[in-house]
Design a protein around this motif. Structure first.
Motif, short mmCIF file in Angstrom:
data_model
loop_
_atom_site.label_atom_id
_atom_site.label_comp_id
_atom_site.label_asym_id
_atom_site.label_seq_id
_atom_site.Cartn_x
_atom_site.Cartn_y
_atom_site.Cartn_z
N PRO A 180 0.45 -18.92 15.69
CA PRO A 180 -0.09 -19.67 16.83
C PRO A 180 -1.61 -19.53 17.00
N SER A 181 -2.17 -18.42 16.52
CA SER A 181 -3.61 -18.25 16.72
C SER A 181 -4.42 -18.96 15.64
N ASN A 182 -3.72 -19.40 14.56
CA ASN A 182 -4.45 -20.06 13.46
C ASN A 182 -5.16 -21.33 13.89
N SER A 183 -4.49 -22.09 14.79
CA SER A 183 -5.01 -23.42 15.12
C SER A 183 -6.05 -23.37 16.24
N LYS A 184 -6.31 -22.20 16.75
CA LYS A 184 -7.21 -22.12 17.92
C LYS A 184 -8.61 -21.68 17.52
N VAL A 185 -9.21 -22.54 16.68
CA VAL A 185 -10.54 -22.19 16.16
C VAL A 185 -11.58 -22.13 17.27
N ALA A 239 8.41 -6.85 12.61
CA ALA A 239 9.04 -7.01 11.30
C ALA A 239 8.17 -7.89 10.41
N PRO A 240 8.08 -7.52 9.12
CA PRO A 240 7.25 -8.33 8.22
C PRO A 240 7.68 -9.80 8.21
N GLY A 241 8.98 -10.05 8.37
CA GLY A 241 9.50 -11.41 8.36
C GLY A 241 9.03 -12.25 9.54
N ASP A 242 8.61 -11.56 10.62
CA ASP A 242 8.16 -12.29 11.82
C ASP A 242 6.70 -12.67 11.75
N LYS A 243 6.08 -12.37 10.63
CA LYS A 243 4.63 -12.58 10.53
C LYS A 243 4.25 -14.00 10.93
N GLY A 244 5.00 -14.98 10.43
CA GLY A 244 4.70 -16.39 10.73
C GLY A 244 4.72 -16.67 12.23
N PRO A 245 5.92 -16.58 12.85
CA PRO A 245 6.02 -16.90 14.27
C PRO A 245 5.09 -16.06 15.14
N LEU A 246 4.81 -14.82 14.75
CA LEU A 246 3.97 -13.96 15.59
C LEU A 246 2.51 -14.37 15.55
#
Lengths: 334, 94
Positions: free
Chosen positions: B73-78, B63-70
């Motif tokens: 988590p990978s954003n911070s794993k540079v 769902a488009p609304g789940d974009k954040g939680p989905l």
């Protein structure tokens, strides 16, 4: 333009401050050039405007097969016939891409077709003119597809993802259409006096209707502002019309044909051509259903739909039977 | 109005050995006809060497609304990207 006079439901364009938070977030995504996808939240007006525009566009592709289809059996050579068949088949394909893009907005293709057949949905005014000679097939490819491309290229950047992607496919395929049309006009213009006269006559009849394709002038185009704010539309009708005239006039000169407009003149200062006033009364009459071929086009579409019903139903019945048989075999095996 | 043919999503493998890619959708009464229609609608110019079709109703989408939680988590794993590591030039290509 294949979609003329698309209503937007809007009551003037709202500023960001006038919007509720959801709508504001939506507009900010558009302003940031992000694509809107089918399941994203969108204002009802945006959805309705897109359904109208995309379905008009699709209907135009489908109805647009009729004037050209008229010449498939009478094309002058086997090669021209194969080319024309391929082009008309492309138009069918373009209609299908567009119906599918519209369907992502929650309307079914059959509903859209029912609106067309009931006379409730519009299609481009241009397809209500007759194709009287072979040169008309040249003029349609060169002018009508030329005008369509002018409109469709910026639509590739439309804010709605499925429409934008359909336009990218269509634009890739469309340029052959214009070139084959110009090729026909070049051949005729370099032919006998009678052939050249035929090409000139086709240009005379198709020039003004082609300019009308871009829709009413900006001053009278009530829905443009909202469509542009939503990035459903990128350029105004008059901008695109001007571009089309500037592009096409030298192409006519190159093959020795005369654009049928005594007021046509190069304007050094604006860096473009000045051209005569379009007969808007004719445009609105054709849109209202009173063009030379409106009734004929509609009758042909309705007949095709009704005559094809037994095929659609038959294939449905076959698919259901085959699926049922499969279930029986599976149960027996278990 | 009689029943509408179901909607199918079409995936095509292009000439160059890449994965099948979603190209659009179409209506067809069954899977076999869907492949035929896909051939006519989406490969008129030799765009593909293989076609998949799947009924649109059988696809499950996030769902488009789940974009954040989905995906957040990978954003911070540079450190998952090679550019996170400074390797001295003297080491050569790595």
């Amino acid at each position: 333009m294949y979609a003329q006079l698309v209503k937007t439901d809007g009551h003037g364009v709202k500023s960001l401050d006038e919007m509720d938070p959801q709508e504001r977030a939506f507009q900010e995504r558009i302003d940031d050039n992000q694509k809107i996808e089918p399941k994203d939240w969108m204002p009802e007006g945006y959805r309705k405007t897109l359904i109208r525009q995309i379905s008009q566009h699709a209907h135009s592709e489908i109805v647009g097969q009729l004037p050209e289809g008229n010449w498939i059996t009478r094309a002058p050579t086997l090669e021209r016939k194969a080319i024309l068949l391929a082009k008309v088949q492309d138009e069918a394909g373009h209609g299908l891409y567009l119906y599918c893009a519209a369907e992502t907005l929650g309307v079914s293709r059959d509903e859209l077709l029912a609106q067309l057949h009931a006379g409730k949905a519009k299609y481009s005014s241009i397809f209500n003119y007759p194709t009287l000679t072979w040169a008309d097939i040249g003029a349609i490819g060169w002018l009508v597809d030329g005008a369509a491309i002018m409109n469709q290229v910026p639509l590739q950047r439309c804010s709605f993802g499925p429409y934008s992607r359909a336009m990218i496919r269509i634009c890739k395929e469309e340029s052959f259409h214009q070139r084959q049309g110009y090729d026909i006009m070049m051949k005729l213009s370099a032919g006998t006096e009678a052939q050249k006269a035929m090409a000139q006559d086709a240009l005379n009849r198709w020039w003004w209707p082609s300019l009308m394709m871009f829709g009413p002038s900006d001053a009278d185009s009530v829905h443009s502002a909202q469509s542009m704010a939503w990035k459903i539309k990128q350029n105004t009708n008059d901008e695109l019309r001007q571009k089309f005239v500037d592009q096409t006039v030298p192409q006519a000169e190159f093959i020795g044909l005369t654009v049928p407009d005594p007021d046509l003149m190069w304007n050094e200062e604006k860096g473009g051509h000045d051209f005569g006033e379009i007969d808007w009364a004719e445009f609105y009459e054709v849109l209202k259903g009173n063009g030379p071929c409106n009734a004929e086009r509609m009758a042909a579409r309705v007949k095709a739909w009704e005559d094809g019903a037994w095929v659609r139903d038959g294939l449905n019945a076959y698919a259901e039977k085959a699926a049922a048989r499969k279930t029986v075999t599976q149960t027996a095996a278990e | 109005m009689s029943k509408e043919w179901p909607l199918w999503e079409v995936f095509i493998r292009g000439q160059h050995g890449l994965a099948h890619r979603h190209v659009g959708s179409l209506h067809a009464p069954d899977a076999e006809m869907a492949v035929h229609h896909a051939r006519d609608v989406y490969t008129r110019r030799n765009e593909g060497v293989s076609i998949w079709v799947v009924q649109a109703k059988d696809i499950t989408a996030s769902a488009p609304g789940d974009k954040g939680p989905l995906f957040e988590p990978s954003n911070s794993k540079v450190y998952r990207h090679p550019t996170f590591y400074d390797i001295p030039e003297d080491v050569g290509h790595m």
